[in-house]
Design a protein around this motif. Structure first.
Motif, PDB file in Angstrom:
ATOM      1  N   ASN A   1       0.798  -1.067  -0.101  1.00  0.00           N
ATOM      2  CA  ASN A   1       0.139  -0.001  -0.207  1.00  0.00           C
ATOM      3  C   ASN A   1       0.813   1.238  -0.036  1.00  0.00           C
ATOM      4  O   ASN A   1       0.808   2.137  -0.828  1.00  0.00           O
ATOM      5  N   PHE A   2       1.837   1.236   0.982  1.00  0.00           N
ATOM      6  CA  PHE A   2       2.684   2.460   0.902  1.00  0.00           C
ATOM      7  C   PHE A   2       3.935   2.697  -0.320  1.00  0.00           C
ATOM      8  O   PHE A   2       3.997   3.773  -0.560  1.00  0.00           O
ATOM      9  N   VAL A   3       4.276   1.387  -0.737  1.00  0.00           N
ATOM     10  CA  VAL A   3       5.198   1.390  -1.789  1.00  0.00           C
ATOM     11  C   VAL A   3       4.475   1.937  -3.185  1.00  0.00           C
ATOM     12  O   VAL A   3       5.026   2.762  -3.736  1.00  0.00           O
ATOM     13  N   LYS A   4       3.158   1.431  -3.568  1.00  0.00           N
ATOM     14  CA  LYS A   4       2.439   2.147  -4.346  1.00  0.00           C
ATOM     15  C   LYS A   4       2.156   3.532  -4.396  1.00  0.00           C
ATOM     16  O   LYS A   4       2.349   4.482  -5.383  1.00  0.00           O
ATOM     17  N   GLU A   5       1.630   3.954  -3.176  1.00  0.00           N
ATOM     18  CA  GLU A   5       1.605   5.607  -2.738  1.00  0.00           C
ATOM     19  C   GLU A   5       2.869   6.230  -3.168  1.00  0.00           C
ATOM     20  O   GLU A   5       2.926   7.239  -3.902  1.00  0.00           O
TER      21      GLU A   5
END
Length: 265
Positions: A252-256
């Protein structure tokens, strides 16, 4: 990356040297009974022990992942310490901070990392961006990089603004699954071209045992503040739950972060 179990020493503060007035929490350079100088972070300042907990967990996670981080120690401050301090603000801070505080080894001669002067590669930039997404560190911006250059190496400092979920303790598990929108302001985001590879590497390093070992470093007395009705074991379990869940949902945070990077390059 060389990974070893964290070992924290305890020192006694013997001399208050000078305040560091760059930050609102008013840390200081102090000498301890081992003869070394430290940057002392006070439990009586700003966000209190929460900032110390974030500093401890964030710093030791960074060390576990192979980053250069100044040695972190527990620092005892005697009740009588600072009674002769002429500055009333500092005297009040010292009085409010008796007992166990946190300190980082002072890197004499270090200077603030300037991305315009010192270039770092995509691998290191991606690693730092991933770490700051993981611990929700809002304080690694161009205005305040919280990185030092010392002996031709990059050192990470000041993780006290991380783990901000613990200021409310509202459902740590759900908070852990959220992306990290503030990453758009990260000073190294534009260089972080290897986030997927970093994500895989750090998953291999951060085992459940490693996370528990780091969370268990937090002194029980720091978890007994009156900011919530949770007990010390419940808070400790909450930190571990947050970190474990955040690692499991790191996509989730890598994609963001990848989307935020695409918007600026």
């Amino acid at each position: 990356m060389n990974v070893s179990p964290p070992e924290l020493r305890t020192v006694n503060v013997t001399r208050y040297v000078t305040p560091l007035r760059e930050g609102g929490s008013l840390p200081a350079i102090a000498e301890a009974d081992d003869g070394f100088m430290y940057v002392l972070k006070f439990r009586g300042a700003g966000q209190g022990v929460k900032a110390l907990i974030a500093e401890l967990i964030g710093g030791e996670l960074a060390r576990a992942l192979g980053f250069k981080v100044p040695e972190i120690v527990f620092a005892n401050l005697d009740e009588a310490f600072g009674r002769t301090e002429p500055d009333e603000e500092i005297q009040d801070l010292l009085k409010a901070s008796k007992g166990l505080n946190l300190a980082l080894h002072f890197l004499s001669g270090a200077f603030t990392f300037d991305p315009a002067v010192t270039r770092i590669d995509a691998k290191l930039a991606s690693a730092i961006v991933w770490l700051d997404c993981f611990i929700t560190n809002v304080d690694r911006t161009a205005r305040n990089t919280n990185m030092l250059s010392w002996r031709n190496e990059l050192w990470l400092i000041d993780h006290g603004a991380s783990l901000y979920f613990h200021h409310s303790w509202t459902n740590p598990e759900e908070q852990a699954k959220k992306p990290f929108a503030q990453i758009k302001d990260h000073v190294l985001l534009h260089l972080a071209a290897e986030l997927d590879a970093t994500d895989k590497l750090f998953h291999d390093i951060l085992s459940a045992e490693k996370l528990k070992t780091i969370v268990d470093l937090v002194p029980a007395e720091w978890l007994l503040d009156e900011s919530s009705n949770l007990s010390e074991p419940e808070k400790r379990a909450g930190y571990l739950l947050f970190l474990t869940t955040r690692l499991n949902f790191s996509g989730n945070f890598v994609k963001e972060a990848k989307h935020a990077r695409e918007a600026i390059i």
